[in-house]
Design a protein around this motif. Structure first.
Motif, short mmCIF file in Angstrom:
data_model
loop_
_atom_site.label_atom_id
_atom_site.label_comp_id
_atom_site.label_asym_id
_atom_site.label_seq_id
_atom_site.Cartn_x
_atom_site.Cartn_y
_atom_site.Cartn_z
N ARG A 32 0.83 -1.21 0.00
CA ARG A 32 0.00 0.00 0.00
C ARG A 32 0.86 1.26 0.00
O ARG A 32 0.62 2.19 -0.76
CB ARG A 32 -0.93 -0.01 1.21
CG ARG A 32 -1.91 1.15 1.26
CD ARG A 32 -2.86 1.01 2.43
NE ARG A 32 -3.81 2.12 2.50
CZ ARG A 32 -4.74 2.24 3.42
NH1 ARG A 32 -4.87 1.30 4.36
NH2 ARG A 32 -5.56 3.27 3.42
N LEU A 33 1.90 1.26 0.84
CA LEU A 33 2.78 2.41 0.91
C LEU A 33 3.60 2.55 -0.37
O LEU A 33 3.80 3.66 -0.88
CB LEU A 33 3.72 2.29 2.12
CG LEU A 33 4.74 3.41 2.30
CD1 LEU A 33 4.05 4.76 2.42
CD2 LEU A 33 5.62 3.14 3.51
N SER A 34 4.06 1.42 -0.88
CA SER A 34 4.84 1.44 -2.12
C SER A 34 4.02 2.03 -3.27
O SER A 34 4.52 2.84 -4.05
CB SER A 34 5.29 0.02 -2.47
OG SER A 34 6.02 0.01 -3.68
N THR A 35 2.76 1.63 -3.36
CA THR A 35 1.88 2.15 -4.42
C THR A 35 1.66 3.65 -4.25
O THR A 35 1.69 4.41 -5.22
CB THR A 35 0.53 1.42 -4.39
OG1 THR A 35 0.75 0.02 -4.59
CG2 THR A 35 -0.39 1.95 -5.48
N TYR A 36 1.47 4.09 -3.01
CA TYR A 36 1.28 5.51 -2.70
C TYR A 36 2.50 6.32 -3.13
O TYR A 36 2.37 7.37 -3.79
CB TYR A 36 1.02 5.67 -1.21
CG TYR A 36 1.13 7.08 -0.68
CD1 TYR A 36 0.16 8.04 -0.97
CD2 TYR A 36 2.19 7.45 0.15
CE1 TYR A 36 0.27 9.33 -0.46
CE2 TYR A 36 2.30 8.74 0.65
CZ TYR A 36 1.33 9.68 0.34
OH TYR A 36 1.43 10.95 0.84
#
Length: 226
Positions: free
Chosen positions: A11-15
């Motif tokens: 999730r953080l990587s995509t953000y």
């Protein structure tokens, strides 16, 4: 600029990837030390964003090995470890900057650009070639004082050519800067961007143009296009 993001939280990587891609960075995301080492051996990166808590080890171990091999790629550590000792360990291991989670992607972007503007970095504030000016912070291209409207990919192509104005930029070098591992790229994608960019420069009255050297690459210089 091409960035390697080493972060196992999907999730953080995509953000982060979406935020940086909006700022015209090309981002490859991996979630482990093994995948990071493979990526570093495969593609030319301008900067690495490194999480420390990875599933197959500590990101600091990767950083130490990386620096021990005399590799000078700027590294920004992105982590939830907020102790002074943790930050000191990261910086002593070879990190160039340290950003704590949670964070705003705007601050991350500003820190990345600051790192890339350091001596021997790859990002100058303003690029000039003939009557063409590229503001790398505002992401604006002007011919004389007139704003030139270009797509993001065209802007990235132009940036690479302006950074090497007067020199041939091989096709594979351009492609490595523009496209991440997971992008679906057609065989003539780069040529299409070059063709559209060349027309825009010509129509805007730019004093420089893009020359094609068949089988070699592209050159930005004074004179007519070819």
């Amino acid at each position: 600029m091409r960035i390697l993001l080493v972060e196992d939280n999907l999730r953080l990587s995509t953000y982060v990837r979406r935020g940086l891609e909006k700022e015209d960075f090309t981002v490859d995301g991996v979630g482990s030390i093994a995948d990071a080492e493979a990526a570093l051996d495969t593609a030319p990166y301008d900067l690495m964003i490194l999480d420390l808590g990875l599933p197959d080890g500590d990101g600091l171990d990767l950083l130490k090995r990386f620096r021990a091999n005399d590799r000078h790629l700027p590294v920004l550590v992105l982590t939830a470890r907020d102790g002074v000792d943790d930050r000191v360990k990261g910086l002593n291991a070879g990190a160039d900057d340290y950003l704590l989670k949670p964070f705003a992607v705007e601050e991350l972007t500003a820190r990345l650009r600051a790192l890339l503007r350091r001596p021997d970095g790859v990002l100058g504030l303003s690029l000039k070639a003939g009557n063409l000016t590229f503001d790398t912070t505002a992401r604006e291209v002007r011919v004389e004082s007139s704003l030139l409207k270009v797509s993001r990919k065209e802007m990235n192509v132009l940036e690479q050519l302006m950074r090497r104005a007067g020199k041939v930029v091989p096709k594979d070098v351009l492609e490595s800067k523009l496209y991440g591992f997971d992008e679906d790229v057609s065989a003539n994608s780069l040529e299409a961007h070059i063709s559209r960019l060349r027309k825009r420069l010509n129509q805007a009255g730019a004093s420089v143009s893009i020359h094609t050297l068949r089988g070699v690459g592209y050159l930005l210089s004074d004179g007519g296009d070819s």
